[in-house]
Design an enzyme around this catalytic site. Structure first.
Site, mmCIF file in Angstrom:
data_model
loop_
_atom_site.group_PDB
_atom_site.id
_atom_site.type_symbol
_atom_site.label_atom_id
_atom_site.label_comp_id
_atom_site.label_asym_id
_atom_site.label_seq_id
_atom_site.Cartn_x
_atom_site.Cartn_y
_atom_site.Cartn_z
ATOM 1 N N HIS A 68 155.089 29.721 40.888
ATOM 2 C CA HIS A 68 155.333 28.286 40.986
ATOM 3 C C HIS A 68 156.548 27.795 40.203
ATOM 4 O O HIS A 68 157.022 26.688 40.454
ATOM 5 C CB HIS A 68 154.099 27.499 40.537
ATOM 6 C CG HIS A 68 153.019 27.471 41.588
ATOM 7 N ND1 HIS A 68 152.402 28.613 42.030
ATOM 8 C CD2 HIS A 68 152.459 26.448 42.282
ATOM 9 C CE1 HIS A 68 151.498 28.295 42.949
ATOM 10 N NE2 HIS A 68 151.525 26.985 43.115
ATOM 11 N N ASN A 82 149.688 29.470 38.116
ATOM 12 C CA ASN A 82 151.044 29.016 38.435
ATOM 13 C C ASN A 82 151.947 30.166 38.844
ATOM 14 O O ASN A 82 153.167 29.996 38.905
ATOM 15 C CB ASN A 82 151.666 28.320 37.213
ATOM 16 C CG ASN A 82 151.525 26.830 37.334
ATOM 17 O OD1 ASN A 82 151.123 26.319 38.383
ATOM 18 N ND2 ASN A 82 151.853 26.133 36.274
ATOM 19 N N GLU A 138 149.609 29.980 48.683
ATOM 20 C CA GLU A 138 148.663 30.079 47.558
ATOM 21 C C GLU A 138 147.809 31.337 47.688
ATOM 22 O O GLU A 138 147.507 32.007 46.696
ATOM 23 C CB GLU A 138 147.761 28.842 47.485
ATOM 24 C CG GLU A 138 148.478 27.543 47.176
ATOM 25 C CD GLU A 138 149.083 27.492 45.764
ATOM 26 O OE1 GLU A 138 148.642 28.230 44.874
ATOM 27 O OE2 GLU A 138 150.019 26.688 45.574
ATOM 28 N N ARG A 143 132.135 5.332 34.024
ATOM 29 C CA ARG A 143 132.421 6.412 33.060
ATOM 30 C C ARG A 143 131.976 7.794 33.562
ATOM 31 O O ARG A 143 131.668 8.682 32.785
ATOM 32 C CB ARG A 143 131.770 6.127 31.703
ATOM 33 C CG ARG A 143 132.285 4.860 31.070
ATOM 34 C CD ARG A 143 131.834 4.704 29.646
ATOM 35 N NE ARG A 143 132.319 3.436 29.131
ATOM 36 C CZ ARG A 143 131.709 2.273 29.315
ATOM 37 N NH1 ARG A 143 130.575 2.222 29.990
ATOM 38 N NH2 ARG A 143 132.230 1.175 28.828
ATOM 39 N N HIS A 166 158.738 25.209 42.112
ATOM 40 C CA HIS A 166 158.959 23.806 41.732
ATOM 41 C C HIS A 166 160.458 23.493 41.728
ATOM 42 O O HIS A 166 160.863 22.405 42.142
ATOM 43 C CB HIS A 166 158.349 23.518 40.349
ATOM 44 C CG HIS A 166 156.852 23.519 40.365
ATOM 45 N ND1 HIS A 166 156.101 23.818 39.257
ATOM 46 C CD2 HIS A 166 155.972 23.274 41.352
ATOM 47 C CE1 HIS A 166 154.809 23.753 39.575
ATOM 48 N NE2 HIS A 166 154.715 23.427 40.835
ATOM 49 N N GLU A 222 142.570 24.172 30.612
ATOM 50 C CA GLU A 222 143.967 24.586 30.677
ATOM 51 C C GLU A 222 144.591 24.795 29.300
ATOM 52 O O GLU A 222 145.646 24.234 28.981
ATOM 53 C CB GLU A 222 144.789 23.563 31.480
ATOM 54 C CG GLU A 222 146.014 24.181 32.102
ATOM 55 C CD GLU A 222 146.646 23.304 33.182
ATOM 56 O OE1 GLU A 222 146.507 22.084 33.124
ATOM 57 O OE2 GLU A 222 147.278 23.893 34.073
ATOM 58 N N LYS A 260 140.367 19.661 37.858
ATOM 59 C CA LYS A 260 141.518 18.824 37.473
ATOM 60 C C LYS A 260 141.649 17.738 38.533
ATOM 61 O O LYS A 260 141.814 18.027 39.717
ATOM 62 C CB LYS A 260 142.804 19.660 37.412
ATOM 63 C CG LYS A 260 142.867 20.543 36.199
ATOM 64 C CD LYS A 260 144.288 20.903 35.801
ATOM 65 C CE LYS A 260 144.989 21.759 36.802
ATOM 66 N NZ LYS A 260 146.333 22.153 36.380
ATOM 67 N N LYS A 265 139.876 31.979 41.539
ATOM 68 C CA LYS A 265 140.084 30.693 40.875
ATOM 69 C C LYS A 265 138.900 30.376 39.953
ATOM 70 O O LYS A 265 139.076 29.918 38.815
ATOM 71 C CB LYS A 265 140.259 29.571 41.912
ATOM 72 C CG LYS A 265 140.353 28.194 41.273
ATOM 73 C CD LYS A 265 141.590 27.453 41.569
ATOM 74 C CE LYS A 265 141.742 26.247 40.646
ATOM 75 N NZ LYS A 265 142.624 25.223 41.135
ATOM 76 N N ARG A 277 144.675 29.552 32.334
ATOM 77 C CA ARG A 277 144.845 28.934 33.642
ATOM 78 C C ARG A 277 146.282 28.997 34.143
ATOM 79 O O ARG A 277 146.549 28.826 35.321
ATOM 80 C CB ARG A 277 144.436 27.459 33.576
ATOM 81 C CG ARG A 277 143.193 27.154 34.350
ATOM 82 C CD ARG A 277 143.176 25.679 34.681
ATOM 83 N NE ARG A 277 141.811 25.261 34.800
ATOM 84 C CZ ARG A 277 141.414 24.302 35.638
ATOM 85 N NH1 ARG A 277 142.267 23.651 36.375
ATOM 86 N NH2 ARG A 277 140.164 23.987 35.709
ATOM 87 N N HIS A 283 155.641 23.814 50.523
ATOM 88 C CA HIS A 283 155.159 24.291 49.225
ATOM 89 C C HIS A 283 154.820 25.787 49.278
ATOM 90 O O HIS A 283 155.255 26.565 48.424
ATOM 91 C CB HIS A 283 153.945 23.472 48.793
ATOM 92 C CG HIS A 283 153.352 23.941 47.499
ATOM 93 N ND1 HIS A 283 154.007 23.803 46.299
ATOM 94 C CD2 HIS A 283 152.188 24.571 47.223
ATOM 95 C CE1 HIS A 283 153.260 24.315 45.334
ATOM 96 N NE2 HIS A 283 152.153 24.790 45.874
HETATM 97 N N1 GLY Z 1 141.621 20.553 41.005
HETATM 98 C C1 GLY Z 1 142.443 21.688 40.880
HETATM 99 C C2 GLY Z 1 142.242 22.440 39.612
HETATM 100 O O1 GLY Z 1 141.401 22.092 38.819
HETATM 101 O O2 GLY Z 1 142.910 23.406 39.371
#
Ligand code: GLY
Length: 356
Positions: free
Chosen positions: A236, A233, A177, A113, A240, A225, A135, A215, A229, A259
């Site tokens: 992007h 993008n 990026e 956990r 995409h 998010e 993330k 960031k 956040r 990318h």
């Molecule tokens: N691991 C990438 C983010 O949290 O944006």
């Protein structure tokens, strides 16, 4: 060497950036996971970056490529952790690019956990993006990153020495990026926002640290998010769509777009669209072009793509919530804009220069 803190209260952590930063790993593990007696080092055979977490190591290799980002790999990893006797007080160390940090982070989020993990990012893309932010997750056959968790690392290491051997395609992905971050300076600076072109004048480790600082500020403002956040993008939405076309049309005219290259074209498109909508002036569009060119990336649409097809793909973008949503520059800086008219989007794409 510099340190950027991601300020998240009790989940705050440091990102150490610079040449030789990987040699800070043992110090960081001792400081942030003091009870650790064992480290599970998750990496890929091709990475070839040796690390010393300062405690005994069980090495867990995962396969290369996006295909490895699966629940099956997470199960394999957790079973390796269990066999090795990794306990709740121990640490997972991810050594690799985004695939490794996403996988190891998600395994760490769920094993017992939740156990601590440290990212040692070995690609430019991971250093400026994937390794920072918490993330984590894996893909399903139904879509990318559909299963995951927000689980912040205990520390992140961005050693610019290990980038020397990166293949050119990896550099291009990371540089796309970085070009994005050049326009997000307002996220960190209150008064004097750095000019986008300033980023180009910095040494590589300073460029990485600047991107990480942006960031960190965005993540601190919106850890899970909820809204802010979305600025990450920037560039992007079109990227995409271009990548989706490249995927369907494998080997076709748009096939093979990296990318970072897709993001670069997406940044120029976003600037052109913002200009058409009266949000920015022509000088700002030119600035986008200059940054993208300075990073050695393309500014033009691949010759064979159909603008109407791209509009349809962008409408289906999972972050778009069924209308045309873009991250666009404007008087308040880069922000999320919902409900952009399809005619403006189509006209902008049609007016963009094509690669022949
Ligand atoms: N691991 C990438 C983010 O949290 O944006």
């Amino acid at each position: 060497m510099s340190t950027v803190t991601v300020p998240l209260g009790e989940r705050s952590y440091d990102v150490v950036v610079g040449a030789g930063a990987r040699h800070e790993l043992a110090r960081l593990v001792a400081a942030t996971v003091p009870g650790a007696r064992l480290a599970a080092v998750v990496t890929q055979s091709a990475i070839g970056v040796e690390v010393d977490p300062g405690v005994p190591v069980v090495r867990c290799e995962v396969a290369d490529g996006e295909g490895a980002k699966s629940l099956t790999t997470v199960e394999d990893l957790c079973r390796r952790f269990a066999e090795a006797g990794l306990s709740r007080g121990d640490v997972v160390v991810a050594v690799g690019g985004g695939v490794v940090t996403d996988l190891a982070g998600f395994a760490a989020a769920t094993y017992h956990r939740g156990v601590a993990y440290v990212n040692v990012a070995t690609s430019l893309l991971a250093q400026v993006d994937a390794a920072v932010g918490g993330k984590t997750g894996v893909n399903l056959p139904e879509g990318k990153n559909l299963v995951g968790a927000f689980w912040q690392p205990a520390a992140v290491v961005c050693d610019t020495d290990v980038l020397v051997t990166l293949p050119e395609r990896e550099w291009r992905s990371g540089r796309g990026e970085m070009a994005k971050y050049a326009f997000l300076g307002h996220a960190v600076a209150e008064g004097e926002v750095p000019e986008p072109l300033e980023l180009l004048g910095l040494a590589l480790d300073e460029q990485v640290a600047r991107c990480v600082a942006v960031k960190a500020a965005v993540v601190a403002a919106d850890e899970r998010e909820g809204g802010r956040r979305a600025v990450l993008n920037y560039g992007h939405t079109l990227a995409h769509a271009l990548e989706a076309v490249g995927f369907e049309d494998r080997g076709g005219r748009s096939g093979g777009l990296r990318h970072g290259e897709a993001v670069a074209v997406g940044l120029v498109f976003a600037a052109e669209l913002a200009h058409r909508l009266g949000r920015v002036d022509a000088r700002r569009v030119e600035e986008h072009r200059q940054v993208v060119v300075a990073f050695g990336l393309p500014t033009t649409l691949p010759g064979g793509v159909e603008p109407a097809n791209l509009v349809e793909l962008m409408r289906r973008d999972k972050k778009a919530h069924h209308d045309l949503t873009f991250v666009l520059d404007g008087p308040r800086g880069v922000e999320l804009v919902h409900g952009v008219g399809p005619d403006a989007v189509l006209a902008t794409l049609e007016a963009m220069e094509r690669t022949s």
